[in-house]
Design a protein around this motif. Structure first.
Motif, short mmCIF file in Angstrom:
data_model
loop_
_atom_site.label_atom_id
_atom_site.label_comp_id
_atom_site.label_asym_id
_atom_site.label_seq_id
_atom_site.Cartn_x
_atom_site.Cartn_y
_atom_site.Cartn_z
N PHE A 118 54.18 22.00 25.96
CA PHE A 118 55.46 22.69 25.84
C PHE A 118 55.32 24.08 25.24
O PHE A 118 55.84 25.06 25.76
N TYR A 119 54.64 24.15 24.11
CA TYR A 119 54.74 25.34 23.28
C TYR A 119 53.53 26.27 23.30
O TYR A 119 53.67 27.44 22.92
N PHE A 120 52.37 25.78 23.73
CA PHE A 120 51.19 26.63 23.65
C PHE A 120 50.44 26.80 24.97
O PHE A 120 49.65 27.73 25.11
N ALA A 121 50.67 25.92 25.94
CA ALA A 121 49.89 25.98 27.18
C ALA A 121 50.13 27.27 27.94
O ALA A 121 49.18 27.94 28.37
N ALA A 122 51.40 27.64 28.15
CA ALA A 122 51.69 28.85 28.94
C ALA A 122 51.10 30.11 28.29
O ALA A 122 50.42 30.89 28.97
N PRO A 123 51.32 30.36 26.99
CA PRO A 123 50.71 31.55 26.39
C PRO A 123 49.18 31.50 26.41
O PRO A 123 48.53 32.53 26.62
N PHE A 124 48.60 30.29 26.22
CA PHE A 124 47.14 30.19 26.22
C PHE A 124 46.57 30.49 27.60
O PHE A 124 45.66 31.31 27.75
N PHE A 125 47.10 29.81 28.63
CA PHE A 125 46.62 30.06 29.98
C PHE A 125 46.89 31.51 30.39
O PHE A 125 46.02 32.18 30.95
N GLY A 126 48.11 31.97 30.12
CA GLY A 126 48.49 33.31 30.55
C GLY A 126 47.64 34.39 29.90
O GLY A 126 47.18 35.32 30.58
N GLU A 127 47.43 34.29 28.61
CA GLU A 127 46.73 35.33 27.86
C GLU A 127 45.22 35.27 28.05
O GLU A 127 44.57 36.29 28.31
N HIS A 128 44.64 34.09 27.92
CA HIS A 128 43.18 33.98 27.88
C HIS A 128 42.55 33.67 29.24
O HIS A 128 41.61 34.36 29.66
N LEU A 129 43.04 32.65 29.92
CA LEU A 129 42.42 32.27 31.19
C LEU A 129 42.79 33.23 32.32
O LEU A 129 41.94 33.59 33.15
N PHE A 130 44.05 33.67 32.35
CA PHE A 130 44.52 34.48 33.47
C PHE A 130 44.45 35.99 33.21
O PHE A 130 43.78 36.72 33.92
N ARG A 131 45.15 36.45 32.18
CA ARG A 131 45.23 37.91 31.94
C ARG A 131 43.86 38.53 31.73
O ARG A 131 43.52 39.55 32.37
N ASN A 132 43.08 37.97 30.87
CA ASN A 132 41.77 38.55 30.54
C ASN A 132 40.62 37.91 31.31
O ASN A 132 39.46 38.18 31.01
N GLY A 133 40.96 37.07 32.28
CA GLY A 133 39.92 36.39 33.04
C GLY A 133 40.11 36.55 34.53
O GLY A 133 39.77 37.58 35.12
N LEU A 134 40.71 35.53 35.16
CA LEU A 134 40.83 35.51 36.61
C LEU A 134 41.58 36.70 37.19
O LEU A 134 41.16 37.30 38.18
N PHE A 135 42.70 37.06 36.58
CA PHE A 135 43.54 38.11 37.16
C PHE A 135 43.00 39.51 36.86
O PHE A 135 43.33 40.46 37.56
N LYS A 136 42.19 39.62 35.87
CA LYS A 136 41.50 40.89 35.62
C LYS A 136 40.44 41.13 36.69
O LYS A 136 40.24 42.26 37.15
N SER A 137 39.82 40.04 37.12
CA SER A 137 38.71 40.15 38.08
C SER A 137 39.16 40.61 39.47
O SER A 137 38.34 41.13 40.23
N VAL A 138 40.44 40.41 39.83
CA VAL A 138 40.88 40.80 41.18
C VAL A 138 41.43 42.23 41.22
O VAL A 138 41.87 42.69 42.28
N GLN A 139 41.41 42.92 40.09
CA GLN A 139 41.88 44.30 40.07
C GLN A 139 40.72 45.25 40.39
O GLN A 139 39.57 44.97 40.06
N PRO A 140 41.01 46.38 41.05
CA PRO A 140 39.95 47.36 41.29
C PRO A 140 39.43 47.90 39.96
O PRO A 140 40.17 47.97 38.97
N GLU A 141 38.17 48.26 39.93
CA GLU A 141 37.52 48.65 38.69
C GLU A 141 38.28 49.74 37.94
O GLU A 141 38.44 49.67 36.72
N LYS A 142 38.80 50.73 38.66
CA LYS A 142 39.46 51.86 37.99
C LYS A 142 40.83 51.49 37.40
O LYS A 142 41.37 52.21 36.57
#
Length: 436
Positions: free
Chosen positions: A75-99
């Motif tokens: 309820f309270y921690f999964a969305a911020p944890f996944f969003g911030e650590h797994l997605f924002r600084n991980g998977l979704f960072k990797s699909v952006q162009p380098e610049k």
């Protein structure tokens, strides 16, 4: 912290001289400034603790402890944890162009309207909008986990205690033997749901990555992204076109239908809309999982969980508003409870705002900063704590106790099955015939 500088005093944070009860109250208030921590504490107190006191058997205690521990985390921690650590600084960072990686990741916590009204490059704005929406889409993982949690609990109880019948869990029938057919049905359905929700989560992540990688080039994808992030604002616009304009309705829709993350000092934080979606999804999951274990489990879920869902989403906000009105009418705590020119009670200052108010009061009254800050902390603790404690009693012990009494009553008065042909047993609730 207070740091002397010449003849001046720099007021920052809490005074170092706070002691005893005031220090404890200050910690309580600080915990209320974050939606995740606030609701985690409320959820644990109102859901787990009363059940622990009123537990009906060791199996009952074990399974709701398993359920509430995982549920609070989801309820309270999964969305911020996944969003911030797994997605924002991980998977979704990797699909952006380098610049663009650095600028995209840096600005992702910025709100949709702020991005649209900013002076950022147009291409960067588009990438931010679709990447934010992609992360939200990937976070379908969270409600999927919540839906599956009831089935995971059923499997836990079956594998650890070899029990699948709710009547034995609730200590209603101590001597009844385990129904092998029901146990097989519970296990099969639970595993099926866990597999399907896992695939749904993977699908959401894949679709989110595709949106983040290429959606910025499509007007339709950008429009979808905006609607996904702020559905409440889109609904408000439609209502306005229909001639229905209400500031309260607009604010409610914006708060409780917002699927985007809140911004907490540049980091993703849980929004009320995300919490609402997860809670409502959980209600349907619990009901479906309860059906597998018998009609009494199903009825108990329908008696208790909808009210718990409403409480979890809204917290003690309704009680809080009513209590503040009583205090305002009596003229209590005028530095914290104020009405605007329309007579509407304004938001109570946050804990972070109290030091500045204490500084002003100390200068005005010729008192010490610590004395004024301590007084404000105690006053805000009353404003926040009374509805909080009332909710604990009403939503915790009363609701848990009543739902258990209703279950016992239903068991004692349920219709006894008529004699059946030898070799068959008819399970009325699941409408299936099984060889006994």
């Amino acid at each position: 912290m207070i740091t002397p500088v010449g003849n001046n005093v720099n007021f920052q944070g809490a005074a170092p001289n706070l002691k005893g009860k005031t220090k404890a109250l200050d910690k309580f208030l600080k915990s209320q400034e974050n939606l995740s921590s606030t609701r985690f504490i409320q959820g644990t107190l109102t859901n787990w603790f009363p059940k622990a006191v009123l537990s009906r058997s060791f199996i009952d205690f074990s399974e709701f402890t398993f359920l509430e521990t995982l549920e609070s985390g989801i309820f309270y921690f999964a969305a911020p944890f996944f969003g911030e650590h797994l997605f924002r600084n991980g998977l979704f960072k990797s699909v952006q162009p380098e610049k663009a990686k650095k600028d995209v990741v840096k600005n992702l916590a910025t709100g949709l309207n702020e991005i649209k009204n900013s002076k950022l490059d147009k291409n960067l704005k588009n990438r931010l909008v679709t990447t934010k929406a992609g992360i939200v889409l990937a976070c379908i993982t969270v409600p999927a986990m919540e839906y599956a949690l009831g089935f995971a609990k059923n499997l836990f109880t079956l594998k650890v205690f070899k029990v699948s019948d709710f009547n034995k869990v609730a200590n209603l029938e101590k001597d009844k033997s385990q129904d092998a057919a029901q146990a097989e049905r519970v296990e099969k359905h639970s595993k099926s749901v866990l597999l399907k929700t896992g695939l749904l989560a993977l699908g959401g992540i894949g679709a989110g990555l595709a949106l983040a990688a290429a959606g910025h080039n499509s007007k339709a994808a950008r429009g979808f992204s905006e609607a996904l992030l702020e559905p409440g604002e889109q609904i408000s616009k439609l209502l306005h076109k229909a001639g229905l304009k209400s500031e309260k309705t607009d604010n409610f829709l914006k708060d409780y239908l917002k699927l985007d993350f809140d911004n907490s000092n540049g980091k993703f934080a849980l929004s009320k809309g995300q919490l609402a979606v997860t809670c409502i999804t959980g209600l349907f999951g619990y009901a479906s999982a309860a059906k597998d274990r018998g009609k009494l489990d199903y009825y108990e879920v329908l008696t208790r969980v909808p009210l718990v869902v409403l409480y979890t989403i809204f917290g003690s906000s309704i009680l809080d508003a009513g209590f503040k009105k009583i205090l305002a009418d009596k003229g209590k705590y005028p530095e914290l409870i104020k009405r605007n020119e329309k007579g509407v009670i304004e938001n109570v200052p946050t804990r972070k705002e109290l030091p500045e108010i204490a500084k002003r009061l100390a200068a005005k009254n010729g008192t010490s900063y610590t004395e004024e800050l301590s007084k404000l902390i105690k006053q805000k603790s009353v404003i926040t704590g009374v509805p909080y404690l009332f909710s604990l009693v009403a939503m915790g012990f009363i609701l848990s106790g009543v739902s258990r009494l209703w279950t016992q009553y239903r068991f004692n008065h349920q219709e006894k099955p008529a004699a059946e042909p030898v070799g068959y047993h008819f399970d009325e609730f699941n409408k299936t015939k099984m060889i006994s």
